[in-house]
Design a protein around this motif. Structure first.
Motif, short mmCIF file in Angstrom:
data_model
loop_
_atom_site.label_atom_id
_atom_site.label_comp_id
_atom_site.label_asym_id
_atom_site.label_seq_id
_atom_site.Cartn_x
_atom_site.Cartn_y
_atom_site.Cartn_z
N CYS A 1 2.21 1.36 -3.79
CA CYS A 1 1.35 1.24 -4.97
C CYS A 1 -0.08 1.75 -4.79
O CYS A 1 -0.82 1.83 -5.77
N LYS A 2 -0.45 2.12 -3.59
CA LYS A 2 -1.77 2.74 -3.39
C LYS A 2 -1.64 4.23 -3.14
O LYS A 2 -2.62 4.90 -2.82
N TRP B 1 -12.62 3.48 -15.91
CA TRP B 1 -11.16 3.52 -15.75
C TRP B 1 -10.56 4.65 -16.54
O TRP B 1 -11.06 5.05 -17.59
N LEU C 1 -2.91 -9.31 -8.51
CA LEU C 1 -3.04 -8.11 -9.32
C LEU C 1 -3.71 -8.40 -10.64
O LEU C 1 -3.34 -9.32 -11.35
N HIS D 1 -9.14 -5.71 -11.28
CA HIS D 1 -9.78 -5.11 -10.11
C HIS D 1 -8.82 -4.22 -9.33
O HIS D 1 -9.27 -3.45 -8.47
N THR D 2 -7.52 -4.34 -9.58
CA THR D 2 -6.54 -3.46 -8.94
C THR D 2 -5.65 -2.85 -10.02
O THR D 2 -4.43 -2.83 -9.89
N TYR D 3 -6.27 -2.35 -11.08
CA TYR D 3 -5.52 -1.97 -12.27
C TYR D 3 -4.48 -0.89 -12.00
O TYR D 3 -3.31 -1.03 -12.37
N ASN D 4 -4.89 0.22 -11.36
CA ASN D 4 -3.95 1.32 -11.12
C ASN D 4 -2.79 0.87 -10.24
O ASN D 4 -1.62 1.21 -10.48
N GLU D 5 -3.11 0.09 -9.18
CA GLU D 5 -2.06 -0.40 -8.29
C GLU D 5 -1.12 -1.36 -9.03
O GLU D 5 0.10 -1.35 -8.82
N ALA D 6 -1.70 -2.18 -9.91
CA ALA D 6 -0.88 -3.13 -10.66
C ALA D 6 0.08 -2.41 -11.60
O ALA D 6 1.24 -2.80 -11.74
N ASN E 1 0.82 -1.22 0.00
CA ASN E 1 0.00 0.00 0.00
C ASN E 1 0.85 1.26 0.00
O ASN E 1 0.49 2.26 -0.64
#
Length: 261
Positions: A105-106, A221, A132, A135-140, A102
């Motif tokens: 990447c968050k 997105w 990843l 559902h966690t595109y930005n973080e990925a 987090n």
């Protein structure tokens, strides 16, 4: 695309006058590095990818990595980032930085932040890494950028994740579809069942809505947030699947005992 009728004959000319080599091999040479002879150091026997991250034994091994790589007392510090910015590191020693997923990447971090981390530390630990995908595109995408920075700097990466490494990146094959006959940025290809992108409206429409369909439903997105955007801003969406596969390949090489500087 633009001037397609002119460009296609040029391709035919190239094929007539040049030798064409197929670059579609399936062998991943990066994975060979993870099978290379191991180092004689004490840390070489420690796994660099731990799962599950909640297992008490994973925490013990992370602590061993922290001690094995770098001297000095564990402390917090602030490292400089380009353009006069700075980044706080909650736990570090002389050679190793310890982060949660987090924290890296968050948060609104980018390549400059990850390059600064790679320059500062010979090794970093990242714990609580989730699976990843769409559902966690930005973080990925941030995680992929982090891997790229660490790979280029040959920084050792230790991961404690919720799932095995082979399941870390859920397949993300993206496609852009338009409904106004403009195929200039449409992406052809076979989609998997995990996610894909649908654009409602013309590719030049600033009010068009872009959705990613995942196993958990559909969500809006954009590169800066999950909001409606123009399809013209999604010219790089075809690179998403490649970026995920490259990151997975690089992680395999970085898991080798001889990886590092």
């Amino acid at each position: 695309g633009i001037n397609r009728s002119i460009f296609l004959p040029f391709i035919d000319t190239l094929r007539e006058r040049m030798m064409v080599f197929e670059m579609g091999g399936t062998h991943d040479y990066r994975r060979d590095g993870s099978l290379a002879p191991t180092s004689d150091s004490a840390a070489a026997s420690l796994p660099s990818y731990l799962c599950p991250s909640t297992d008490p034994s994973s925490r013990v091994i992370l602590e061993q990595w922290m001690v094995s790589k770098g001297a000095g007392e564990a402390r917090s510090e602030t490292i400089p980032v380009a353009m006069g910015r700075s980044l706080h590191v909650e736990r570090a020693n002389d050679s190793c930085g310890w982060f949660s997923f987090n924290e890296l990447c968050k948060q609104p971090l980018g390549a400059a932040d990850y390059i600064a981390i790679a320059d500062r530390f010979d090794m970093i630990i990242v714990e609580d890494v989730p699976q990843l995908g769409g559902h966690t595109y930005n973080e990925a995408r941030r995680f992929v950028t982090l891997i790229d920075a660490l790979y280029e700097a040959r920084t050792k990466l230790i991961i404690a994740a919720e799932v095995p490494r082979d399941d870390l990146f859920v397949g993300f094959d993206a496609s852009v579809e338009t409904h106004d006959g403009d195929e200039e940025i449409a992406i052809e290809g076979v989609l998997d069942k995990e996610s894909f992108v649908i654009g409602e409206g013309g590719s030049s429409s600033s009010s068009s809505t872009t959705l990613i369909r995942t196993q958990n439903g559909e969500m809006e997105w954009s590169a800066t947030g999950r909001i409606g955007v123009s399809l013209a801003q999604l010219s790089s969406v075809r690179e998403v699947s490649f970026a995920f596969k490259r990151a997975d390949s690089r992680l395999a090489e970085m898991a080798g005992a001889n990886w590092g500087r």
